[in-house]
Design an enzyme around this catalytic site. Structure first.
Site, mmCIF file in Angstrom:
data_model
loop_
_atom_site.group_PDB
_atom_site.id
_atom_site.type_symbol
_atom_site.label_atom_id
_atom_site.label_comp_id
_atom_site.label_asym_id
_atom_site.label_seq_id
_atom_site.Cartn_x
_atom_site.Cartn_y
_atom_site.Cartn_z
ATOM 1 N N ARG A 131 0.835 -1.207 0.000
ATOM 2 C CA ARG A 131 0.000 0.000 0.000
ATOM 3 C C ARG A 131 0.868 1.255 0.000
ATOM 4 O O ARG A 131 0.551 2.247 -0.668
ATOM 5 C CB ARG A 131 -0.919 0.010 1.220
ATOM 6 C CG ARG A 131 -2.010 -1.057 1.184
ATOM 7 C CD ARG A 131 -2.777 -1.084 2.494
ATOM 8 N NE ARG A 131 -3.540 0.135 2.699
ATOM 9 C CZ ARG A 131 -3.989 0.541 3.888
ATOM 10 N NH1 ARG A 131 -3.743 -0.171 4.967
ATOM 11 N NH2 ARG A 131 -4.675 1.650 3.991
ATOM 12 N N PHE A 170 1.014 4.243 15.579
ATOM 13 C CA PHE A 170 1.773 2.991 15.563
ATOM 14 C C PHE A 170 1.156 1.908 14.702
ATOM 15 O O PHE A 170 1.843 0.983 14.287
ATOM 16 C CB PHE A 170 1.904 2.446 16.995
ATOM 17 C CG PHE A 170 0.578 2.006 17.590
ATOM 18 C CD1 PHE A 170 0.049 0.752 17.326
ATOM 19 C CD2 PHE A 170 -0.146 2.867 18.396
ATOM 20 C CE1 PHE A 170 -1.176 0.355 17.853
ATOM 21 C CE2 PHE A 170 -1.366 2.482 18.926
ATOM 22 C CZ PHE A 170 -1.884 1.226 18.656
ATOM 23 N N ASN A 171 -0.159 1.987 14.447
ATOM 24 C CA ASN A 171 -0.840 0.818 13.899
ATOM 25 C C ASN A 171 -0.570 0.590 12.413
ATOM 26 O O ASN A 171 -0.714 -0.522 11.928
ATOM 27 C CB ASN A 171 -2.353 0.914 14.155
ATOM 28 C CG ASN A 171 -2.985 2.128 13.507
ATOM 29 O OD1 ASN A 171 -2.458 3.236 13.609
ATOM 30 N ND2 ASN A 171 -4.109 1.935 12.848
ATOM 31 N N GLU A 178 6.418 6.940 18.861
ATOM 32 C CA GLU A 178 7.605 6.456 19.568
ATOM 33 C C GLU A 178 7.572 4.945 19.746
ATOM 34 O O GLU A 178 8.614 4.318 19.999
ATOM 35 C CB GLU A 178 7.714 7.146 20.939
ATOM 36 C CG GLU A 178 6.755 6.673 22.002
ATOM 37 C CD GLU A 178 5.319 7.152 21.819
ATOM 38 O OE1 GLU A 178 4.472 6.777 22.657
ATOM 39 O OE2 GLU A 178 5.050 7.899 20.853
ATOM 40 N N GLU A 223 -7.283 12.941 11.567
ATOM 41 C CA GLU A 223 -7.942 11.653 11.319
ATOM 42 C C GLU A 223 -7.936 10.930 12.655
ATOM 43 O O GLU A 223 -6.901 10.463 13.110
ATOM 44 C CB GLU A 223 -7.185 10.885 10.237
ATOM 45 C CG GLU A 223 -8.034 9.817 9.557
ATOM 46 C CD GLU A 223 -8.151 8.555 10.385
ATOM 47 O OE1 GLU A 223 -9.198 8.388 11.052
ATOM 48 O OE2 GLU A 223 -7.217 7.753 10.368
ATOM 49 N N CYS A 256 -8.297 1.835 12.195
ATOM 50 C CA CYS A 256 -9.383 2.796 12.401
ATOM 51 C C CYS A 256 -10.576 2.491 11.504
ATOM 52 O O CYS A 256 -11.708 2.840 11.830
ATOM 53 C CB CYS A 256 -8.891 4.222 12.170
ATOM 54 S SG CYS A 256 -8.255 4.515 10.508
ATOM 55 N N GLU A 297 -14.125 3.232 20.473
ATOM 56 C CA GLU A 297 -13.315 2.547 19.465
ATOM 57 C C GLU A 297 -12.446 1.522 20.178
ATOM 58 O O GLU A 297 -11.512 1.874 20.892
ATOM 59 C CB GLU A 297 -12.437 3.548 18.704
ATOM 60 C CG GLU A 297 -11.610 2.888 17.613
ATOM 61 C CD GLU A 297 -10.714 3.878 16.883
ATOM 62 O OE1 GLU A 297 -10.462 3.668 15.684
ATOM 63 O OE2 GLU A 297 -10.257 4.844 17.516
#
Length: 470
Positions: free
Chosen positions: A93, A140-141, A167, A237, A271, A365
């Site tokens: 991606r 991080f995701n 971090e 976002e 997300c 979430e």
């Protein structure tokens, strides 16, 4: 900090794998002074690259990212615990987004507008110009692609960027910066600062030379970023609580496949992943059995193992939060069909049925591999439940009834709705972003370029030229 391609700073932070605690790497622990120097350097970028040069750099970077696919995927897995197949997909991606940015920077267009002012015909021309210096803060995701979707459009638009990656997973971001500089990007066009968010973040987004802040992360942190940024351009976002709506006429096999993949992919840390499954009551029993069967087949464990489907969450604390919400949902009346609990940072893929739509598991979430099923009476109730949280990012609807889909799509308060697909669909060519607490602005390469630019209007006098036919 990476500045002019060099690492600065005396203090370092360890980046540890959430799977086994091994040290994946070390990065500089920058302070406010390092951030100030990085911003001042990037603010001095002279906008010297033309369109063809920027396109060439981005295209070359895309080729290098693709060529180093395995190396970058291994780095993502080591730093973030993302399983190998998802890491490879992320690299793909990232390369695709860089290629699209190379294309789109050749298509920066304005418009011409014929006007009459004070009785004088005039021609107004609009031009897109870079917004200036962009501060980009990433999570991080998706430690590589989230960086690309901010850097690529900013650089395509000829902005300078100071990047602050998470971090918890900064290594692939630093590797990308090296690739961009190695592809010909000027040293003054991009700097990376690394360190603790409480130190580096405020110093970056509050710096007076920053013209725009683009941030991806939690609502709470996004609100803090907005306060620190003050009166400057913002793109936020902030995640989602995305529903997959399964109506009575849906293809249940497809619905179960989409639900399992969307809820458990990337260990549920996405997300736009499936956070809630809103299912018509008359088919819920059959759907849940199919979903449980699929989730039970998922292999959970070492993210470096190519056979692993679900790796760890980013930390044991994050896993404990998800497990706690699962337990609370069961206390609220939900039925745990598979999964639950946690071991270290690992939450096994979990399915819950009869979930109360007011349970914290589905009102917030939840960043974990959880597939909560909420049963509803029909389409109107499905829309009401879908809209019952403060988020509004993306949604998916499974039905064979196209008019019913259009009615549902018009009623959902989200940024995008997909028919016969999950909320986790994406493309670099379409806008991505939400409403309400899901954020402000749109990503997607061309749309981000518009966000990261300003419009200048030039007005010219024009002689009246009227021709009459004979």
């Amino acid at each position: 900090m990476m500045l002019h391609g060099r690492r600065c700073g005396d203090e370092t932070l360890e980046v540890r794998s959430p799977w086994d605690g091994r040290v994946a790497g070390r990065v500089a622990e920058d302070d406010a002074g390092d951030v100030r120097r990085a911003v001042e350097t990037v603010a001095g970028y002279d906008r010297g690259l033309d369109v063809a040069q920027r396109a060439e750099i981005l295209g070359a970077a895309a080729q290098t990212v693709a060529a180093r696919r395995e190396e970058l995927a291994d780095l993502i897995t080591a730093e973030a615990g993302i399983c190998a197949r998802d890491s490879r997909t992320e690299v793909d991606r990232a390369a695709a987004n860089l290629r699209v940015a190379a294309e789109e920077c050749r298509r920066i267009r304005g418009e011409t507008i014929e006007i009459t002012a004070g009785g004088t015909p005039r021609l107004a021309l609009t031009m897109r110009e870079p917004v200036g210096t962009v501060a980009a803060v990433t999570p991080f995701n998706r430690p590589l692609n989230q960086v690309v979707v901010k850097l690529a459009p900013a650089l395509a638009m000829n902005n300078g960027v100071v990047l602050k990656p998470s971090e918890k997973a900064p290594l692939s971001a630093l590797a990308l910066a090296e690739i961009l500089h190695g592809s010909g990007l000027p040293d003054t066009m991009l700097a990376v600062v690394t360190g603790r968010p409480g130190t580096v973040g405020p110093a970056l987004v509050g710096h007076p030379a920053v013209d725009m802040v683009t941030f991806t992360g939690s609502v709470a942190t996004g609100e803090a970023v907005a306060r620190a940024a003050g009166m400057r351009k913002l793109h936020l976002e902030l995640g989602g609580n995305d529903p997959l709506i399964v109506l009575a006429d849906a293809d249940l096999e497809r619905a179960a496949r989409l639900a399992a993949a969307g809820a458990c992919g990337n260990a549920g840390q996405s997300c736009r992943g499936v956070k809630r499954i809103i299912c018509a009551d008359e088919v819920a029993d059959a759907f849940v059995e199919l979903l449980v069967a699929r989730v039970e087949r998922l292999r959970c464990g070492d993210p470096a193992d190519p056979c692993t489907d679900v790796g760890p969450l980013i930390s044991a604390e994050a896993a404990a939060t998800v497990a706690g919400r699962i337990d609370a949902s069961v206390r609220d009346g939900a039925v745990l069909r598979v999964g639950g609990g946690h071991r270290g940072a690992v939450v096994p893929p979990s399915v819950l049925d009869h979930v109360d739509p007011g349970s914290e598991l589905v009102t917030h979430e939840t960043f974990g591999p959880v597939a909560p099923v909420i049963r509803v009476a029909g389409p109107e109730a499905a829309v009401a439940v879908a809209n019952s949280t403060p988020y509004g990012l993306q949604a998916g609807v499974l039905t064979r009834d196209f008019p019913a889909f259009l009615e549902i799509a018009s009623g959902l308060r989200v940024g995008a709705v997909a028919l016969d697909d999950g909320p986790n669909f994406d493309s670099p060519y379409i806008p991505f972003g939400g409403v309400r607490r899901s954020g402000i602005g749109r990503e997607g390469i061309a749309y981000s370029m518009a966000e990261m630019s300003t419009v200048k209007t030039v007005v010219l006098p024009r002689a009246a030229t009227t021709r009459r036919g004979s």
